[in-house]
Design an enzyme around this catalytic site. Structure first.
Site, PDB file in Angstrom:
ATOM      1  N   ARG A  53      38.076  24.244 -16.538  1.00 32.27           N
ATOM      2  CA  ARG A  53      37.553  25.008 -15.392  1.00 32.27           C
ATOM      3  C   ARG A  53      36.272  25.758 -15.750  1.00 32.27           C
ATOM      4  O   ARG A  53      35.375  25.913 -14.923  1.00 32.27           O
ATOM      5  CB  ARG A  53      38.633  25.967 -14.860  1.00 32.27           C
ATOM      6  CG  ARG A  53      38.145  26.893 -13.751  1.00 32.27           C
ATOM      7  CD  ARG A  53      39.252  27.485 -12.862  1.00 32.27           C
ATOM      8  NE  ARG A  53      40.458  27.830 -13.570  1.00 32.27           N
ATOM      9  CZ  ARG A  53      40.624  28.919 -14.324  1.00 32.27           C
ATOM     10  NH1 ARG A  53      39.641  29.780 -14.493  1.00 32.27           N
ATOM     11  NH2 ARG A  53      41.777  29.154 -14.917  1.00 32.27           N
ATOM     12  N   TYR A 105      26.433  24.134  10.594  1.00 35.79           N
ATOM     13  CA  TYR A 105      27.579  23.255  10.345  1.00 35.79           C
ATOM     14  C   TYR A 105      28.828  24.062  10.718  1.00 35.79           C
ATOM     15  O   TYR A 105      28.962  25.215  10.301  1.00 35.79           O
ATOM     16  CB  TYR A 105      27.603  22.851   8.864  1.00 35.79           C
ATOM     17  CG  TYR A 105      28.818  22.053   8.498  1.00 35.79           C
ATOM     18  CD1 TYR A 105      28.946  20.734   8.910  1.00 35.79           C
ATOM     19  CD2 TYR A 105      29.859  22.614   7.771  1.00 35.79           C
ATOM     20  CE1 TYR A 105      30.079  19.993   8.590  1.00 35.79           C
ATOM     21  CE2 TYR A 105      30.992  21.889   7.443  1.00 35.79           C
ATOM     22  CZ  TYR A 105      31.090  20.577   7.861  1.00 35.79           C
ATOM     23  OH  TYR A 105      32.213  19.853   7.556  1.00 35.79           O
ATOM     24  N   ASP A 177      20.704  25.033   3.245  1.00 37.49           N
ATOM     25  CA  ASP A 177      21.626  23.891   3.167  1.00 37.49           C
ATOM     26  C   ASP A 177      20.757  22.643   3.300  1.00 37.49           C
ATOM     27  O   ASP A 177      20.240  22.349   4.373  1.00 37.49           O
ATOM     28  CB  ASP A 177      22.672  23.993   4.285  1.00 37.49           C
ATOM     29  CG  ASP A 177      23.697  22.849   4.253  1.00 37.49           C
ATOM     30  OD1 ASP A 177      23.385  21.787   3.688  1.00 37.49           O
ATOM     31  OD2 ASP A 177      24.794  23.031   4.828  1.00 37.49           O
ATOM     32  N   LYS A 202      28.090  13.929   0.941  1.00 40.46           N
ATOM     33  CA  LYS A 202      27.251  13.150   1.860  1.00 40.46           C
ATOM     34  C   LYS A 202      26.283  12.257   1.060  1.00 40.46           C
ATOM     35  O   LYS A 202      26.723  11.330   0.426  1.00 40.46           O
ATOM     36  CB  LYS A 202      26.536  14.096   2.824  1.00 40.46           C
ATOM     37  CG  LYS A 202      27.461  15.193   3.411  1.00 40.46           C
ATOM     38  CD  LYS A 202      28.545  14.632   4.309  1.00 40.46           C
ATOM     39  CE  LYS A 202      29.620  15.657   4.673  1.00 40.46           C
ATOM     40  NZ  LYS A 202      29.147  16.903   5.236  1.00 40.46           N
TER      41      LYS A 202
HETATM   42  C1  LIG Z   1      29.616  18.235   5.308  1.00 40.43           C
HETATM   43  C2  LIG Z   1      28.727  19.394   5.339  1.00 40.43           C
HETATM   44  C3  LIG Z   1      29.109  20.619   4.773  1.00 40.43           C
HETATM   45  C4  LIG Z   1      30.478  20.829   4.166  1.00 40.43           C
HETATM   46  O1  LIG Z   1      30.668  20.011   3.051  1.00 40.43           O
HETATM   47  P1  LIG Z   1      32.105  19.409   2.602  1.00 40.43           P
HETATM   48  O2  LIG Z   1      31.733  18.597   1.402  1.00 40.43           O
HETATM   49  O3  LIG Z   1      32.641  18.616   3.736  1.00 40.43           O
HETATM   50  O4  LIG Z   1      32.979  20.567   2.276  1.00 40.43           O
HETATM   51  C5  LIG Z   1      28.192  21.659   4.812  1.00 40.43           C
HETATM   52  N1  LIG Z   1      26.984  21.510   5.362  1.00 40.43           N
HETATM   53  C6  LIG Z   1      26.584  20.354   5.927  1.00 40.43           C
HETATM   54  C7  LIG Z   1      25.225  20.256   6.541  1.00 40.43           C
HETATM   55  C8  LIG Z   1      27.433  19.256   5.936  1.00 40.43           C
HETATM   56  O5  LIG Z   1      27.040  18.108   6.501  1.00 40.43           O
END
Ligand SMILES: *Cc1c(COP(=O)(O)O)cnc(C)c1O
Length: 379
Positions: A53, A105, A177, A202
């Site tokens: 961890r 999001y 983000d 993603k």
């Molecule tokens: C999917 C997503 C998140 C969250 O991510 P996870 O991996 O699903 O926890 C945050 N911001 C954006 C823009 C996303 O597309």
């Protein structure tokens, strides 16, 4: 070997955090599954690792590569994008305030309104595309400004440079983000952001088979606080997920460029279709953020676009049902194209138009994707 900092993006994608294994000569790195590490007789840890961890070689390799690609000094990896955004919010003290886009999001907005609020951290949701609205919302309690651009699912753009300058004038940190754009298309640190956050689930993972998140910084004291949070809160990624995501980063630029080019072609196709009411894609000259896109995302606007059908929710579902190459599923950034009725996944409070469908463009040939859309849109 030239200094790593002078290397180009493609070279870093292949080499950053990747060394030939000195014990075996493995060209592909091993997945280090060990949860614990042997101590020497004098009590020291010969390789610097003590417990999974805290740190482990597979996660470290991923973190080095993400930091290099984003142009930060360090990346801190998490088990999901949600764990990564929460780590950033953990930097905000009770009594302080976060400014976030109204069109965040949905999971990020929920963390702020339903979890952080309980810890005494305030949040104001504003229209981040409007710099006057950001200026009006600034006050001395604002300690963090959250930017998400392009936004989901309307693909609106916020001006990272202008918002960062404004936030810094008021002593607030800026986190962007960068999940939708990736460092291939958008460079938040160069525009003034202090922190860059990713859902690695993603485009970083890119194959819809690994979950992860990352927070990238360019400041040793922020890194120290995030490292403490990472090992203490414990939302860390498993080694195999780190390995898969690190492996996928080698092809990030090739994938994102191809997906972005196909998305633009598809946006242009849909924009002239009689059954399409509106296309949301910043690469189109008709998009309100187009001139900002040309400065902020000069190499492309990414592989996600949305469109509204000329009709209601029922027609949107009917079009999605007829598609054969696009899979009806949430998420984005994978090699396979996806289609999603966004309002129904966001739930009853969603403000997304009911006739809107969001596309995540994969790596199929764009002509095949356009033909599939053509047949699905036929009356
Ligand atoms: C999917 C997503 C998140 C969250 O991510 P996870 O991996 O699903 O926890 C945050 N911001 C954006 C823009 C996303 O597309």
């Amino acid at each position: 070997m030239p200094s790593k900092t002078s290397l180009q993006f493609e070279t870093l994608s292949v080499h950053a955090g990747h060394a030939i294994d000195s014990g075996s000569g493995d060209v592909s790195p091993a997945v280090h599954l060990a949860t614990t590490y042997e101590r020497a007789k004098d009590g020291s840890f010969a390789f610097g690792y003590s417990y999974i961890r805290e740190d482990n070689p597979t996660r470290k390799a991923l973190e080095s590569c993400i930091a290099a690609l984003e142009g930060g000094s360090a990346a801190v990896a998490f088990a999901s994008g949600a764990a990564a955004s929460f780590a950033v919010f953990s930097l905000v003290q009770p009594g302080a305030h976060v400014l976030a886009p109204r069109e965040s999001y949905h999971g990020t907005a929920k963390q702020l309104s339903e979890v952080l609020a309980g810890y005494g951290v305030g949040c104001t949701f504003i229209d981040m595309t409007d710099i006057a609205a950001v200026r009006a919302a600034m006050n001395p309690t604002v300690k963090l400004v959250w930017i998400e651009t392009p936004s989901n699912p309307m693909l609106n753009l916020s001006d990272i440079g202008a918002i960062s300058a404004l936030a810094h004038d008021h002593g607030a940190l800026v986190c962007c983000d960068n999940t939708f754009a990736t460092p291939v298309l958008q460079r938040p640190f160069e525009l003034g952001a202090d922190i860059v956050m990713h859902s690695s689930t993603k485009y970083f993972g890119g194959h819809s088979d690994a979950m992860g998140g990352a927070v990238v910084v360019n400041d040793a004291s922020l890194e120290k606080r995030l490292r403490m949070y990472q090992s203490t809160a414990g939302g860390v990624p498993a080694p195999f997920d780190c390995w898969l995501i690190r492996r996928s980063l080698a092809t990030l630029k090739l994938r994102v460029q191809a997906q972005s080019q196909s998305a633009l072609q598809i946006a242009n196709y849909l924009a002239t279709h009689p059954r399409v009411e509106r296309v949301y894609y910043p690469g189109l000259a008709s998009h309100p953020g187009h001139s900002l896109a040309r400065q902020q995302m000069p190499h492309g606007c990414g592989g996600v676009l949305s469109f509204g059908v000329r009709g209601d929710k029922k027609l949107a579902f009917a079009v999605a049902a007829k598609l054969e190459l696009f899979t009806r599923a949430t998420s984005l950034g994978g090699v396979e194209s996806l289609i999603e009725h966004r309002a129904s996944i966001e739930g009853p409070h969603s403000v997304t138009p009911q006739n809107l469908l969001r596309l995540s463009i994969g790596l199929e040939h764009v002509d095949d994707l356009i033909r599939d859309l053509e047949q699905a849109l036929q009356a």
